[in-house]
Scaffold this motif. Structure first.
Motif, PDB file in Angstrom:
ATOM      1  N   ARG A  76       7.386  28.344  -3.038  1.00 47.37           N
ATOM      2  CA  ARG A  76       7.352  30.147  -4.931  1.00 47.37           C
ATOM      3  C   ARG A  76       5.897  29.707  -5.358  1.00 47.37           C
ATOM      4  N   ARG A  77       5.664  28.558  -5.105  1.00 44.84           N
ATOM      5  CA  ARG A  77       4.251  27.987  -6.014  1.00 44.84           C
ATOM      6  C   ARG A  77       4.684  28.203  -7.576  1.00 44.84           C
ATOM      7  N   GLN A  78       5.461  27.764  -7.938  1.00 41.37           N
ATOM      8  CA  GLN A  78       5.797  27.682  -9.318  1.00 41.37           C
ATOM      9  C   GLN A  78       5.273  26.704  -9.789  1.00 41.37           C
ATOM     10  N   PRO A  79       4.733  26.445 -11.367  1.00 40.30           N
ATOM     11  CA  PRO A  79       3.988  25.466 -11.548  1.00 40.30           C
ATOM     12  C   PRO A  79       4.706  23.962 -11.382  1.00 40.30           C
ATOM     13  N   THR A  80       4.818  22.839 -11.135  1.00 34.82           N
ATOM     14  CA  THR A  80       5.291  22.078 -11.059  1.00 34.82           C
ATOM     15  C   THR A  80       4.383  20.672 -11.191  1.00 34.82           C
ATOM     16  N   SER A  81       4.919  19.400 -11.514  1.00 33.21           N
ATOM     17  CA  SER A  81       3.922  17.831 -12.257  1.00 33.21           C
ATOM     18  C   SER A  81       4.830  17.248 -11.402  1.00 33.21           C
ATOM     19  N   VAL A  82       4.233  16.192 -10.821  1.00 31.53           N
ATOM     20  CA  VAL A  82       4.921  15.034 -10.514  1.00 31.53           C
ATOM     21  C   VAL A  82       4.882  13.638 -10.597  1.00 31.53           C
ATOM     22  N   SER A  83       5.693  12.415 -10.585  1.00 31.59           N
ATOM     23  CA  SER A  83       4.494  11.216 -10.558  1.00 31.59           C
ATOM     24  C   SER A  83       3.964  10.632  -9.370  1.00 31.59           C
ATOM     25  N   VAL A  84       3.002   9.940  -9.593  1.00 31.60           N
ATOM     26  CA  VAL A  84       2.596   9.114  -7.906  1.00 31.60           C
ATOM     27  C   VAL A  84       2.371   7.710  -8.529  1.00 31.60           C
ATOM     28  N   ALA A  85       3.111   6.719  -7.443  1.00 28.84           N
ATOM     29  CA  ALA A  85       3.240   5.087  -7.868  1.00 28.84           C
ATOM     30  C   ALA A  85       2.389   4.503  -6.491  1.00 28.84           C
ATOM     31  N   SER A  86       2.147   3.360  -6.920  1.00 29.95           N
ATOM     32  CA  SER A  86       1.993   2.464  -6.032  1.00 29.95           C
ATOM     33  C   SER A  86       1.237   1.322  -7.087  1.00 29.95           C
ATOM     34  N   LEU A  87       1.942  -0.007  -5.977  1.00 31.90           N
ATOM     35  CA  LEU A  87       1.081  -0.992  -6.537  1.00 31.90           C
ATOM     36  C   LEU A  87      -0.559  -1.419  -6.172  1.00 31.90           C
TER      37      LEU A  87
ATOM     38  N   VAL B 299      -4.270  14.389  -2.132  1.00 33.56           N
ATOM     39  CA  VAL B 299      -3.782  15.038  -0.906  1.00 33.56           C
ATOM     40  C   VAL B 299      -2.743  16.401  -1.512  1.00 33.56           C
ATOM     41  N   PHE B 300      -2.068  16.286  -2.570  1.00 34.76           N
ATOM     42  CA  PHE B 300      -1.382  16.828  -2.493  1.00 34.76           C
ATOM     43  C   PHE B 300      -1.474  17.450  -4.460  1.00 34.76           C
ATOM     44  N   HIS B 301      -2.525  17.113  -4.810  1.00 31.76           N
ATOM     45  CA  HIS B 301      -2.515  18.087  -5.653  1.00 31.76           C
ATOM     46  C   HIS B 301      -3.223  19.563  -5.897  1.00 31.76           C
ATOM     47  N   GLN B 302      -2.581  19.855  -6.463  1.00 32.59           N
ATOM     48  CA  GLN B 302      -3.305  21.652  -6.707  1.00 32.59           C
ATOM     49  C   GLN B 302      -3.078  21.858  -8.208  1.00 32.59           C
ATOM     50  N   PRO B 303      -3.642  24.219  -7.883  1.00 29.54           N
ATOM     51  CA  PRO B 303      -3.425  23.853  -9.266  1.00 29.54           C
ATOM     52  C   PRO B 303      -2.000  24.448 -10.098  1.00 29.54           C
ATOM     53  N   TRP B 304      -1.155  24.268  -9.235  1.00 30.49           N
ATOM     54  CA  TRP B 304      -0.139  24.745  -9.357  1.00 30.49           C
ATOM     55  C   TRP B 304       0.803  23.512  -8.634  1.00 30.49           C
ATOM     56  N   PHE B 305       0.522  22.482  -8.311  1.00 30.98           N
ATOM     57  CA  PHE B 305       1.219  20.935  -8.359  1.00 30.98           C
ATOM     58  C   PHE B 305      -0.059  19.767  -8.253  1.00 30.98           C
ATOM     59  N   ARG B 306       0.371  19.674  -9.915  1.00 34.47           N
ATOM     60  CA  ARG B 306      -0.382  18.160 -10.732  1.00 34.47           C
ATOM     61  C   ARG B 306       0.508  16.954 -10.594  1.00 34.47           C
ATOM     62  N   CYS B 307      -0.283  16.616 -10.533  1.00 35.62           N
ATOM     63  CA  CYS B 307       0.374  14.767  -9.791  1.00 35.62           C
ATOM     64  C   CYS B 307      -0.064  13.744 -11.003  1.00 35.62           C
TER      65      CYS B 307
ATOM     66  N   GLU C  44       1.105  -1.601   0.439  1.00 32.99           N
ATOM     67  CA  GLU C  44      -0.041   0.318  -0.177  1.00 32.99           C
ATOM     68  C   GLU C  44       1.084   1.559   0.195  1.00 32.99           C
ATOM     69  N   ALA C  45       2.696   1.716   0.122  1.00 36.50           N
ATOM     70  CA  ALA C  45       3.419   2.370   0.346  1.00 36.50           C
ATOM     71  C   ALA C  45       2.982   3.197  -1.257  1.00 36.50           C
ATOM     72  N   THR C  46       3.366   4.446  -0.928  1.00 37.68           N
ATOM     73  CA  THR C  46       3.019   5.027  -2.457  1.00 37.68           C
ATOM     74  C   THR C  46       4.082   5.905  -2.339  1.00 37.68           C
ATOM     75  N   PHE C  47       4.612   6.562  -3.603  1.00 36.66           N
ATOM     76  CA  PHE C  47       6.521   6.553  -4.147  1.00 36.66           C
ATOM     77  C   PHE C  47       6.037   8.193  -4.981  1.00 36.66           C
ATOM     78  N   ILE C  48       6.642   9.207  -4.988  1.00 33.56           N
ATOM     79  CA  ILE C  48       6.116  10.593  -5.296  1.00 33.56           C
ATOM     80  C   ILE C  48       7.197  11.081  -5.628  1.00 33.56           C
ATOM     81  N   SER C  49       7.829  11.140  -7.158  1.00 29.52           N
ATOM     82  CA  SER C  49       9.210  11.394  -7.805  1.00 29.52           C
ATOM     83  C   SER C  49       8.687  12.514  -8.851  1.00 29.52           C
ATOM     84  N   GLY C  50       9.821  13.384  -9.570  1.00 28.06           N
ATOM     85  CA  GLY C  50       9.963  14.030 -10.376  1.00 28.06           C
ATOM     86  C   GLY C  50      10.243  15.067 -10.053  1.00 28.06           C
ATOM     87  N   PRO C  51      10.238  16.012 -11.085  1.00 28.77           N
ATOM     88  CA  PRO C  51      11.232  17.417 -11.243  1.00 28.77           C
ATOM     89  C   PRO C  51      10.738  18.203 -10.589  1.00 28.77           C
ATOM     90  N   SER C  52      11.229  18.969  -9.206  1.00 23.83           N
ATOM     91  CA  SER C  52      10.959  19.515  -8.812  1.00 23.83           C
ATOM     92  C   SER C  52      11.752  20.225  -7.020  1.00 23.83           C
TER      93      SER C  52
END
Length: 386
Positions: free
Chosen positions: A158-169, A180-188, A143-151
């Protein structure tokens, strides 16, 4: 500031370094109730008075929705009040921290456990997914979840637009973490290849050292573009041999993060390489860096993995030799460039043994809690759908 309708959560962030602090601030700004743990009592006292981090992002005023805890590891009562546990500590410390927390992870309902560290455990060559299984059991790992990406942290605060990958089995857990994380300035963007995501996040740090070395030697754009492209090819080859999906390395956690860390002096791993290229000793660089460069330790674990899999990864091998065998940087470059011509893209024929062994350890060839509904994953196994 938040525009998300997502129900608010109690979040415990373990690790008050650069990245843990910036993610705590992001979550606090999203109106989650955030608790930031540090083993430094001076930090805890200072942060709760001033809402500033005296060590990282010093000019930033942090969300007032954050309360610092420590130095003792949070107790069972505190942990069980949390909906989310976010691990933002170096990979080499993950096993110790999870071992201390394991007695608190009991009962039917597990908190959402999110890991943002990027590395390979040096002594065991284990990915974090395997460390979780060793310390907390297969159910927690599944159930563990992992977040990674250019961040970069300084841009997130500074709330600059950022996107990450979120993966789990467990796909539903990845979707929950994204909410939990997704916002207009932080896309998942979610996925089901945590092994590939982990490998991409760890390996790109090694190639960032190579890019920094090249810049330190005075090479320019052609060389950097070559290293990024060939680094991506090696990462994909290694990941595919391990059992990950090659497509993962074309995403944010792969080429996205690789490009970022290979192109900016803000990257700790790039900085290590740059200073090596300028002739500094590794011991002096590590002593004065001010924070952890996970690519240095990852290079050691990666060398053992590619040797076990019999994968030709010439750039990664040269970085290992520079870091741990005292090889001269200029000699390393000369030998890399003197290699005979070869095919540009060449994925290994034998794939998946490492991933299959890890998934077997996680119990993914059997049902979970009596649920025998299954689907076929990219790892070549039938994986239960939670």
């Amino acid at each position: 500031m938040s525009s998300s309708p997502t129900p608010k959560s109690r979040v415990l962030v373990l690790g008050a370094g650069n990245f843990g602090s910036c993610l705590a601030d992001h979550l606090g700004d999203c109106e989650h109730e955030v608790f930031l743990w540090s083993r430094d009592p001076g930090f805890v006292e200072y942060f709760n008075v001033h809402h500033r981090n005296p060590n990282y992002l010093k000019d930033h005023a942090f969300s007032t929705n954050i309360h610092a805890l420590g130095p003792e590891i949070p107790n069972k009562e505190t942990v069980q009040q949390m909906e989310v546990l976010l691990f933002a500590i170096p990979t080499q410390g993950i096993r110790e921290t999870l071992t201390k927390l394991q007695p608190s992870l009991t009962g039917e309902k597990l908190p959402l456990m999110i890991f943002v560290n990027k590395g390979i455990e040096t002594g065991t060559q284990a990915l974090t997914l395997e460390i979780i299984a060793d310390t907390c059991g297969s159910r927690v790992a599944r159930e563990a979840t992992f977040i990674s990406g250019p961040s970069f942290a300084k841009e997130i605060v500074r709330r600059q637009p950022t996107s990450v990958s979120v993966a789990s089995l467990t796909e539903s857990r990845a979707e929950k973490a994204s909410e939990v994380f997704h916002q207009p300035w932080f896309r998942c963007y979610t996925g089901r290849d945590p092994i590939g995501l982990e490998l991409a996040g760890a390996l790109k740090n090694v190639y960032a050292i190579a890019a920094g070395m090249a810049d330190g030697l005075g090479f320019e754009n052609n060389t950097r573009a070559m290293l990024i492209t060939r680094g991506l090819a090696e990462m994909t080859k290694i990941g595919t041999a391990y059992g990950a999906s090659p497509l993962t390395f074309l995403g944010l956690a792969g080429v996205g993060d690789l490009f970022l860390t290979c192109s900016s002096p803000s990257s700790r791993n790039y900085t290590v390489g740059y200073r090596l290229g300028k002739g500094e000793a590794l011991e002096d660089i590590i002593r004065t860096l001010g924070s952890v460069a996970e690519g240095v330790t990852t290079a050691k674990g990666l060398k053992k993995i590619i040797d076990e899999m019999d994968v030709n990864a010439s750039i990664a091998t040269e970085i290992y030799q520079v870091l741990y065998e005292g090889k001269d940087v200029k000699t390393s470059v000369q030998e890399l460039m003197s290699r005979p011509p070869s095919r540009e893209l060449d994925l290994p024929e034998k794939t998946g043994d490492h991933a299959k062994g890890l998934l077997k350890k996680l119990g993914l060839d059997t049902s979970i809690n009596g649920d025998i509904v299954k689907h076929t994953s990219q790892y070549g196994h039938e994986c239960p759908v939670p």
